[in-house]
Design a protein around this motif. Structure first.
Motif, short mmCIF file in Angstrom:
data_model
loop_
_atom_site.label_atom_id
_atom_site.label_comp_id
_atom_site.label_asym_id
_atom_site.label_seq_id
_atom_site.Cartn_x
_atom_site.Cartn_y
_atom_site.Cartn_z
N LEU A 112 0.83 -1.21 0.00
CA LEU A 112 0.00 0.00 0.00
C LEU A 112 0.86 1.26 0.00
O LEU A 112 0.57 2.23 -0.71
N ASN A 113 1.94 1.25 0.77
CA ASN A 113 2.82 2.41 0.85
C ASN A 113 3.58 2.62 -0.46
O ASN A 113 3.77 3.76 -0.90
N HIS A 114 3.99 1.52 -1.09
CA HIS A 114 4.69 1.64 -2.37
C HIS A 114 3.75 2.17 -3.46
O HIS A 114 4.14 3.02 -4.27
N VAL A 115 2.51 1.66 -3.48
CA VAL A 115 1.53 2.12 -4.47
C VAL A 115 1.22 3.59 -4.26
O VAL A 115 1.11 4.37 -5.22
N SER A 116 1.07 4.00 -3.01
CA SER A 116 0.80 5.41 -2.71
C SER A 116 1.94 6.31 -3.17
O SER A 116 1.71 7.41 -3.67
N ALA A 117 3.17 5.82 -3.02
CA ALA A 117 4.33 6.59 -3.50
C ALA A 117 4.29 6.70 -5.02
O ALA A 117 4.59 7.76 -5.58
N TYR A 118 3.90 5.63 -5.69
CA TYR A 118 3.82 5.65 -7.15
C TYR A 118 2.74 6.63 -7.62
O TYR A 118 2.96 7.41 -8.56
#
Length: 288
Positions: A112-118
């Motif tokens: 979730l954190n990686h997707v939000s960064a993307y």
């Protein structure tokens, strides 16, 4: 936040009020603000809420920050995200095995954190994959569409198909497992078959091919219980290869992969269907 949605031709007839309340599932308090602030426009015009929506109409919705306060989470690494489909409202990515869908506490970094960064904004989990499972997973890009996607999931119109390598041979080409699933009494990590107190769980199995003493099967979920496929297959003598909780067959990874995700986009009514590949899963098949 401002969103413009064009009503597709095959959209069912309804009023502005019904669209906001029954289809977009906008909470009553926010609907009140939209109305009093005149933040709903149809073809750039303010209209009566009982007016009928016509195909091709452009609906403009403006939400203030207090309508949907942003939930702040730490961002991960955008380069870890493999996108399968993306538009203004949602994103489907290919989750690698060994990564959690979301953290157990606010500081833990997960997919979730990686997707939000993307995306460069906080995203929201629609459904989950176990840490050990790879494959296609859907996230909402804003809180407006989240309840709509959640309803699609509850109505069982988001189709999720998995590939699993499990022990033994299947006697039938297809079968449906309907055993109820509950919590394990002594191990909080596990789930068990519990006919009395368990939750309804339905898994459709299709035999694809035999690989030595194992079988490759396709599994389609009708419900989404924790560890559903893993528990159902294990209970019926076909534990998934490499499952650290329910199998004794060791492998480099859990041989369960969310292969395909299909749903109807709630705003365009287009069919979105994506397939996810996994190098490690394919390698595990070749080694059988």
């Amino acid at each position: 936040m401002k969103y413009t949605i064009t009503i597709p031709e095959q959209f069912p007839a309804m009023s502005v009020k019904e669209l906001l309340e029954d289809y977009f599932l906008i909470p009553r308090k926010i609907r009140h603000f939209l109305r009093t602030k005149k933040h709903v426009l149809v073809n750039r015009q303010i209209v009566h809420w009982q007016s009928k929506i016509q195909a091709g109409a452009r609906i403009e919705l403006t939400f203030d920050e207090e309508d949907y306060p942003e939930k702040i989470i730490p961002w991960g690494k955008s380069e870890l995200v493999q996108v399968l489909y993306e538009d203004e409202h949602l994103i489907v990515v290919n989750k690698p095995e060994g990564m959690k869908t979301h953290g157990n506490d606010p500081t833990e970094i997960a997919l979730l954190n990686h997707v939000s960064a993307y995306v460069q904004q906080t995203c929201y989990v629609v459904h989950r994959l176990d840490k050990e499972t790879s494959g296609a997973i859907l996230f909402a890009k804003n809180p407006f569409i989240l309840p709509i996607l959640n309803r699609l999931l509850e109505d069982k119109v988001i189709s999720r198909e998995y590939l699993a390598l499990c022990q033994g041979r299947f006697p039938e080409n297809t079968q449906t497992i309907t055993d109820k699933i509950g919590r394990h009494r002594h191990d909080r990590r596990k789930r068990v078959i519990d006919p009395q107190k368990g939750q309804t769980a339905i898994t459709h199995i299709t035999r694809l091919k035999a690989l030595g003493k194992t079988s490759l099967v396709a599994c389609r979920l009708e419900t989404g219980r924790t560890h559903q496929i893993r528990v159902h297959l294990s209970y019926h003598g076909h534990a998934i290869v490499g499952d650290p909780l329910y199998s004794h067959i060791v492998a480099d990874r859990l041989m369960l992969h969310a292969h395909k995700l299909t749903f109807t986009h709630p705003f365009t009514l287009e069919t979105i269907s994506v397939q996810a590949s996994s190098t490690s899963f394919e390698k595990g098949l070749r080694n059988r």
